[in-house]
Design a protein around this motif. Structure first.
Motif, mmCIF file in Angstrom:
data_model
loop_
_atom_site.group_PDB
_atom_site.id
_atom_site.type_symbol
_atom_site.label_atom_id
_atom_site.label_comp_id
_atom_site.label_asym_id
_atom_site.label_seq_id
_atom_site.Cartn_x
_atom_site.Cartn_y
_atom_site.Cartn_z
ATOM 1 N N CYS A 1 -27.835 -7.914 14.517
ATOM 2 C CA CYS A 1 -27.342 -6.960 15.508
ATOM 3 C C CYS A 1 -27.358 -7.593 16.904
ATOM 4 O O CYS A 1 -28.004 -8.607 17.123
ATOM 5 N N SER A 2 -26.656 -6.960 17.829
ATOM 6 C CA SER A 2 -26.564 -7.530 19.179
ATOM 7 C C SER A 2 -27.899 -7.333 19.902
ATOM 8 O O SER A 2 -28.674 -6.433 19.566
ATOM 9 N N PRO A 3 -28.157 -8.164 20.941
ATOM 10 C CA PRO A 3 -29.415 -8.004 21.694
ATOM 11 C C PRO A 3 -29.568 -6.585 22.263
ATOM 12 O O PRO A 3 -30.671 -6.043 22.306
ATOM 13 N N ALA A 4 -28.441 -5.969 22.659
ATOM 14 C CA ALA A 4 -28.526 -4.626 23.247
ATOM 15 C C ALA A 4 -29.038 -3.631 22.209
ATOM 16 O O ALA A 4 -29.923 -2.802 22.490
ATOM 17 N N LEU A 5 -28.512 -3.734 20.979
ATOM 18 C CA LEU A 5 -28.969 -2.828 19.912
ATOM 19 C C LEU A 5 -30.432 -3.079 19.581
ATOM 20 O O LEU A 5 -31.200 -2.154 19.335
ATOM 21 N N PHE A 6 -30.786 -4.354 19.576
ATOM 22 C CA PHE A 6 -32.179 -4.708 19.260
ATOM 23 C C PHE A 6 -33.107 -4.061 20.294
ATOM 24 O O PHE A 6 -34.135 -3.474 19.951
ATOM 25 N N SER A 7 -32.706 -4.156 21.576
ATOM 26 C CA SER A 7 -33.521 -3.550 22.637
ATOM 27 C C SER A 7 -33.570 -2.028 22.459
ATOM 28 O O SER A 7 -34.618 -1.406 22.643
ATOM 29 N N GLN A 8 -32.417 -1.460 22.068
ATOM 30 C CA GLN A 8 -32.361 0.000 21.877
ATOM 31 C C GLN A 8 -33.363 0.434 20.803
ATOM 32 O O GLN A 8 -34.110 1.397 20.980
ATOM 33 N N LEU A 9 -33.380 -0.332 19.696
ATOM 34 C CA LEU A 9 -34.291 -0.019 18.593
ATOM 35 C C LEU A 9 -35.740 -0.131 19.060
ATOM 36 O O LEU A 9 -36.558 0.775 18.841
ATOM 37 N N THR A 10 -36.054 -1.242 19.738
ATOM 38 C CA THR A 10 -37.435 -1.452 20.195
ATOM 39 C C THR A 10 -37.843 -0.362 21.184
ATOM 40 O O THR A 10 -38.949 0.196 21.097
ATOM 41 N N GLU A 11 -36.937 -0.055 22.112
ATOM 42 C CA GLU A 11 -37.240 0.977 23.118
ATOM 43 C C GLU A 11 -37.480 2.331 22.442
ATOM 44 O O GLU A 11 -38.391 3.076 22.805
ATOM 45 N N HIS A 12 -36.644 2.634 21.443
ATOM 46 C CA HIS A 12 -36.791 3.912 20.721
ATOM 47 C C HIS A 12 -38.197 4.008 20.113
ATOM 48 O O HIS A 12 -38.893 5.014 20.263
ATOM 49 N N LEU A 13 -38.603 2.905 19.437
ATOM 50 C CA LEU A 13 -39.924 2.919 18.782
ATOM 51 C C LEU A 13 -41.034 3.081 19.819
ATOM 52 O O LEU A 13 -41.992 3.833 19.619
#
Length: 1239
Positions: free
Chosen positions: A206-218
């Protein structure tokens, strides 16, 4: 075509039969037909086949259904896109069906189709459109909260698809993420687990933005403090994305770690377990906060609230047996089915193991913090956790061994003691050995096999890491070894482990330590030799072989020593003989039985009496057998060199003829073994050998004396030397057979070292053997003839190395025939004086005079000095250089005559100073300190006067002489160098620092302790204002890091900032020079930067534990964009770092790939010169080697940028060919090749 259509329509008809067997057979035939590559279907047949197979998925018979699913796999690649879409649509809608059976079979069908979708670029459009169809339906299915099984199937298929085809689903990543995240709060545990799995597959691409979104969500969800069960899921999810997301987690760790640390405080064992699993995943990414995580691990590895470890238990060793009985009862009494604390302990210990494994740079601190804590946990009550404690401690030992200089050496002895001196980690480990043994020796007698195996594995690692450390503790360990070998309930693997440890123990400790225990040790080993399982027998024979060595170590005569082996010989002999005679046993057992019996004959042959001849006859049989011949050759070598002088006359004639035939074989190991065996036989049993028996062997030797394989040549020449010494009559015909080959070897440019020494020995033995027609003068003529031919165009050019070799041979011959020396010297001097002689003859004559002078047999010094001075004044460069070498060698042979003359000439002849200093360097290097000490002051004064010479070459020579002279009397001379450093000009300072470089030798030397105290002062020159002084300081530092890392380890903290500073490009040192119409840029700082990067490369090998790898990588990254030479170095560093610190490299991967990509894709301008093309080609190859090393790193495929680059390499013919050539040329492990296959 019509035939196929007809056949298939026939099959389809049968599939509609009411008889299930007909349907089954028809479907099976269809599957076989579809699997053929040649089959081509028309559109109508495609449609019919697809429709029929989808109908069969709903068949009443399970076997027919299964076959229909299997047919889908080959069908995907045989039919066109619309048909695949029809299949997928039907399968997806069936998956939502209420019928459970249809749902299961459809999801199997979908998984089959996904596994077969093409990855190649040609089939990509099909894959993408099919994936879109499936994904949109699955997202819908996941939303169906009412039926969990549909959700589970959908998540399962999604995981499969993301795992294989994530790249094709890029457009869906975002919607997948938003539909997966709500599933993490599902009330069903299975749904949560499968969602985590699917997210894990989504993360790598996945793109870095999505990765950050996932991490931020958690992080956001965790910050809300959700219920414990949900928290567990989030923490598990963090661990999974950290494992799968590779280096991208690195930038989020600053926030993640404190959050997870907070949750270890919650009183919930499973949550804590997941926290530590997350830490373990983080740690493999080189995170910050290592100290915090370590503290938590140390705290929770002892977390056992339901059990009281009784301290008294450790003190009362005598009452152990009673204690053990009580212990078991109390375990049952306390054990609680709900006790999950062991999971917390296990996960924290695994986390520590990951830390030890990834952070070798913190090794020393581990010994003070983690090591005692692990030792204290050896008493752990839970067997699985205890196994993990042992595994973690073994990892610590392995990491210590990787860093220590006696890597791989397990022989006990003084040499390993010397190398161990400078290893602080090993020294710390040695202090812990008594504690380790005290804790383990009791566990070696426990019933638990897993514990015992862990103990043996740990002790084996310990013996490898610190050879000889267990010597004091052998009495404590022996009962444990014997118990594991004799206990009836012990498994065969346990026995093999015990024997394997015992073997390592015997190898790494002195024999005297085991002799008192022989009575206890031998019977169980002999019983294992007689075991029915071949692996146990084979391991036991290795141990028995070492025990034979222990009974009577070599060099101890039959009566010497207090230990009498007689009572034990029969026992070992009969067991080994039984195995030796057997022919129907495993190859490994055969070989080890031969070897073990060979050691018995070698060490204890005088105790075998009448049995000996029978054993020798068996050896001869084994020698004739192709399978066992190599082992038999080595064994006969061993026996023939035995100090017991075993009588081999009964097998000798036949053995010699068999060995002669082996020299023709094409197996190198066999050739070498045979030559060594013949050498031993000729040396020790010459009296029993008839000259005629050696003739066939001599006829095989000419083919072996060849520069193509120097080692075989060397061993062959050693055999000839032994023949010349012990059987001279056998060499009568040598001049026509082997000798021309030996002379060809002498004139070869490849001859040096041990092979040259072997030839010198041979020539001396030959001239002393007085064999007919091979006297001194003939040998001398054969050696020097090629140099007297005038160097016409047709004759081959003589290499410089062959001048040295011939000169040494001439000196060796003269040393053996001292009566001939004066005439030889006169002839050589005549040759030098004669202007008509060819240059090659004059150069050789000078070098011969030098070598004769070195051995002190020259005489007539005044006349010789005149000849040498004249030659040094010659106009011919080669003659001048040879004269300088000769003068140095003569001075080594007689210091008092030549050294004052040499020093006087250096002062008087400034124009010849450089050559004369070369002579002086030879004197200082080759003379022993005792003979030089009288002349130290006069040499020092002369060197001191010349240390500010303008000519750099001369200055470097002066520095080398100063450094090597300092080694003669370090206590007196090192302070003088220090003084000169303070007082001198920049030129003097650079000379002093270079001199220090030459005081650092790779062997232990008396100067080491003095150097260690003062090297810090010399390294302060890294801050010198003169750029040249800084450069030589870096070169000196590099030499220290390479040869004696212990000198600089303690100074790294202060030196590294200055070192890193020198790696930066300085604009003020770059200038433009006009060359006619062109402007040329000159970078004066390049040499300093190059020296700094060379130091960095050396530190990787010698002082890795003292480096902050991420900071180090910052500078490597800069170097990747620097000048050609520096880029070449940094590519090497990168490849090295990829194997040493993969986690840190992965964290920086995106930044490192760009410069590599730029180098690999750069093209040289069309009109450039040939050198430019070659340079660029070499750069690309070097960069590609670094890429190959990166691709070999585990988990590298999780980096999208690396995957793209790998695809680019694969699709670009030019880059792909470079990559393939590197893989092929370096046997470049399968790792990178496999990793390349990233889709």
């Amino acid at each position: 075509m019509s035939n196929v259509s007809y056949y298939i329509s026939n099959l389809l008809e049968k599939m509609t039969s009411t008889d299930k067997d007909f349907r089954f057979m028809a479907t099976n035939d269809l599957m076989l037909e579809l699997q053929k590559d040649s089959i081509k279907l028309d559109e109508d047949s495609e449609r019919k086949v697809v429709t029929m197979l989808l109908k069969l998925l709903e068949d009443k018979n399970g076997e027919v259904q299964n076959l229909a699913v299997k047919c889908l796999a080959p069908l995907v690649s045989k039919v066109k896109e619309p048909q695949v879409e029809t299949m997928v649509d039907t399968l997806c809608s069936n998956m939502m069906s209420d019928k459970e059976l249809l749902r299961d079979i459809s999801s199997m069908g979908l998984k089959t189709v996904i596994a077969e979708l093409p990855l190649s670029s040609s089939g990509l459009s099909l894959t993408v459109s099919v994936c879109k169809k499936i994904t949109s339906q699955l997202i819908g299915a996941m939303g169906k909260q009412e039926d969990v099984s549909v959700q589970l199937e959908a998540l399962d298929i999604l995981s499969d698809m993301l795992g294989r085809l994530s790249g094709a689903l890029v457009s869906f990543h975002s919607s997948l993420l938003s539909s997966l995240l709500p599933q993490l709060t599902s009330p069903r545990m299975a749904v949560r687990k499968r969602s985590i799995l699917a997210l894990g597959h989504l993360v790598p691409c996945c793109s870095p933005a999505l990765f950050s979104q996932l991490t931020e969500h958690l992080l956001t969800e965790l910050a809300k403090g959700p219920p414990t069960s949900v928290t567990r899921t989030y923490i598990q999810c963090l661990a999974t994305i950290s494992r799968q997301g590779g280096h991208r987690v690195g930038e989020h760790l600053e926030k993640l770690i404190p959050m997870v640390v907070k949750f270890t405080g919650v009183e919930d064992d499973e949550l804590r377990e997941y926290c530590f699993q997350a830490f373990e995943a983080f740690i493999r990414r080189c995170p910050p906060h290592v100290a915090t995580v370590t503290q938590l691990c140390l705290k929770f590895m002892t977390f056992d609230p339901n059990y009281n470890y009784d301290d008294e238990e450790q003190q009362e060793e005598d009452s152990m047996d009673v204690e053990e009985g009580l212990d078991e009862e109390s375990d049952d009494e306390y054990s609680d089915d709900d006790d999950m604390s062991w999971k917390v302990r296990r996960s924290s210990i695994k986390c520590l193991e990951a830390l030890i494994h990834t952070r070798r740079d913190l090794l020393l601190s581990f010994y003070s913090s983690i090591c005692p804590a692990l030792l204290a946990r050896f008493k752990e009550r839970e067997e699985n956790v205890r196994a993990d404690v042992f595994a973690a401690f073994s990892t610590l030992l392995r990491q210590t061994r990787v860093g220590s200089s006696h890597h791989g050496n397990i022989k006990a002895g003084s040499d390993s003691a010397l190398s161990r001196e400078e290893e602080p980690a090993v020294a710390m480990l040695e202090t812990q050995v008594p504690v380790i043994v005290k804790t383990l020796h009791r566990q070696l007698k426990e019933k638990s096999i897993k514990s015992r195996q862990g103990c043996f594995c740990l002790l084996t690692e310990l013996s490898h890491t610190v050879p000889g450390a267990l010597e004091q503790h052998i009495p404590a360990l022996i009962p444990g070894i014997v118990f594991s070998l004799t206990d009836k309930s012990t498994s065969s693997n346990m026995r093999i482990d015990a024997l394997s440890f015992f073997h390592v123990l015997l190898l790494s400790h002195p024999p005297q330590a085991f002799q008192p225990h022989m009575q206890v040790l031998l019977p169980p080993v002999v019983a294992c030799v007689e075991d029915t399982f071949y692996k146990i027998t084979s391991e036991a024979l290795l141990v028995a072989q070492q025990l034979v060595r222990v009974m009577r170590p070599q060099g101890q005569s039959a009566t010497a020593g207090r230990f009498d082996p007689k009572p034990f010989v029969k026992e070992v002999f009969s067991a080994t003989l039984k195995r030796l005679k057997a022919t129907d046993i495993d190859q490994e057992v055969k070989e080890r039985a031969i070897s073990c019996m060979g050691h018995m004959v070698c060490h204890l042959g005088d105790h075998l009496g009448a049995e000996l001849q029978g054993v020798l006859a068996i050896f001869l049989e084994r020698l004739k057998n192709e399978i066992t011949r190599l082992t038999a050759v080595r064994t006969i070598t061993l026996i023939s060199a035995s100090p017991l002088k075993i009588n081999l006359s009964s097998i000798l004639p036949e053995t010699l003829s068999v060995l002669g035939s082996f020299l023709r074989k094409n197996q190198r190991a066999l050739k070498l073994g045979t030559l060594a065996c013949l050498t031993a036989l000729v040396t020790h049993h010459a009296g029993s050998i008839k000259p005629a028996a050696l003739e066939p062997i001599l006829s095989e030797l000419p083919a072996l004396v060849d520069e193509g394989d120097m080692h075989v040549s060397q061993v062959s020449v050693t055999l000839l030397t032994c023949m010349a010494k012990w059987c001279p009559s056998s060499l009568a015909k040598i001049s026509s057979s082997v000798l021309p080959g030996v002379f060809r070897l002498v004139h070869s440019p490849l001859l040096q070292g041990a092979a040259l020494a072997a030839i010198l020995d041979f020539l001396q033995a030959l001239v002393l053997s007085k064999t007919s027609n091979l006297g001194y003068s003939q040998l001398l003529k054969s050696l020097t003839d090629p140099f007297h031919r005038s160097q016409s165009s047709d004759s081959t050019i003589i290499h410089r190395q062959s001048y040295q070799s011939v000169a040494r041979c001439v000196a060796a011959l003269s040393a053996s025939c001292s009566k001939e020396t004066p005439a030889t010297v006169a002839g050589l001097m005549q040759e030098v004086k004669n202007p008509g002689s060819p240059e090659s003859a004059r150069v050789l004559a000078l070098l011969c005079l030098g070598e004769l002078g070195r051995s002190g047999s020259l005489g007539r010094s005044k006349e010789v000095q005149g000849v040498i001075l004249e030659a040094i004044s010659s106009t011919n460069e080669e003659v001048k250089t040879a004269a300088s070498c000769a003068l140095g060698s003569m001075a080594v042979g007689s210091l008092d005559e030549y050294l004052p003359f040499l020093l006087k000439e250096i002062s008087a002849q400034p124009r010849r100073q450089y050559l004369l200093l070369h002579s002086l360097k030879e004197v200082i290097s080759a003379c022993p300190a005792s003979s030089l000490s009288a002349h130290v002051e006069s040499i020092w004064a002369l060197l001191f006067d010349n240390c500010e010479c303008q000519e750099e070459g001369t200055r470097n020579l002066v520095a080398e002489c100063l450094g090597k002279l300092t080694l003669v009397n370090a206590a007196q001379l090192l302070p003088r160098l220090k003084q000169l450093l303070r007082a001198g000009s920049p030129l003097a300072r650079s000379t002093v620092v270079t001199a220090i470089k030459f005081t650092i030798v790779d062997q232990p030397a008396p100067i080491d302790s003095l150097l260690k105290e003062s090297i810090g002062d010399f390294l302060k020159t890294l801050q010198d204002e003169d750029i040249n002084v800084r450069r030589v300081a870096l070169v000196m530092f590099n030499s220290a890091a390479h040869n004696k890392p212990s000198l600089i380890r303690g100074l790294l903290a202060t030196v590294l900032p200055h070192l890193y500073k020198e790696t930066q490009i300085r604009k003020d040192l770059i200038r433009e020079v006009e060359m006619g119409p062109f402007k040329h840029t000159v970078d004066d700082g390049l040499d300093v930067r190059k020296a700094a990067f060379e130091c960095m490369y050396t530190l990787l090998d010698s002082c890795l534990e003292g480096l902050n790898v991420l900071q180090f990588l910052d500078h490597v990254e800069e170097g990747l964009k620097d000048h050609y030479d520096i880029r070449m170095l940094t590519f090497l560093m990168l490849a090295r770092l990829a194997s040493l610190c993969p986690a840190a490299v992965l964290q920086r991967l995106d930044r490192l790939i760009e410069p590599l990509k730029a180098t690999c894709t750069t093209k040289v301008k069309a009109g450039s010169v040939k050198q430019e093309f070659e340079k660029q080609e070499e750069l690309r190859r070097s960069a590609m080697r670094a890429v190959a090393a990166l691709l070999a790193v585990p988990e590298v495929e999780r980096s999208p940028s690396m995957t793209d680059f790998a695809d680019q390499i694969r699709t670009n013919a030019d880059m792909a060919s470079i990559y393939q050539s590197i893989q092929g040329g370096e046997g470049g492990g399968s790792g990178p090749a496999e990793s390349m296959d990233i889709s």
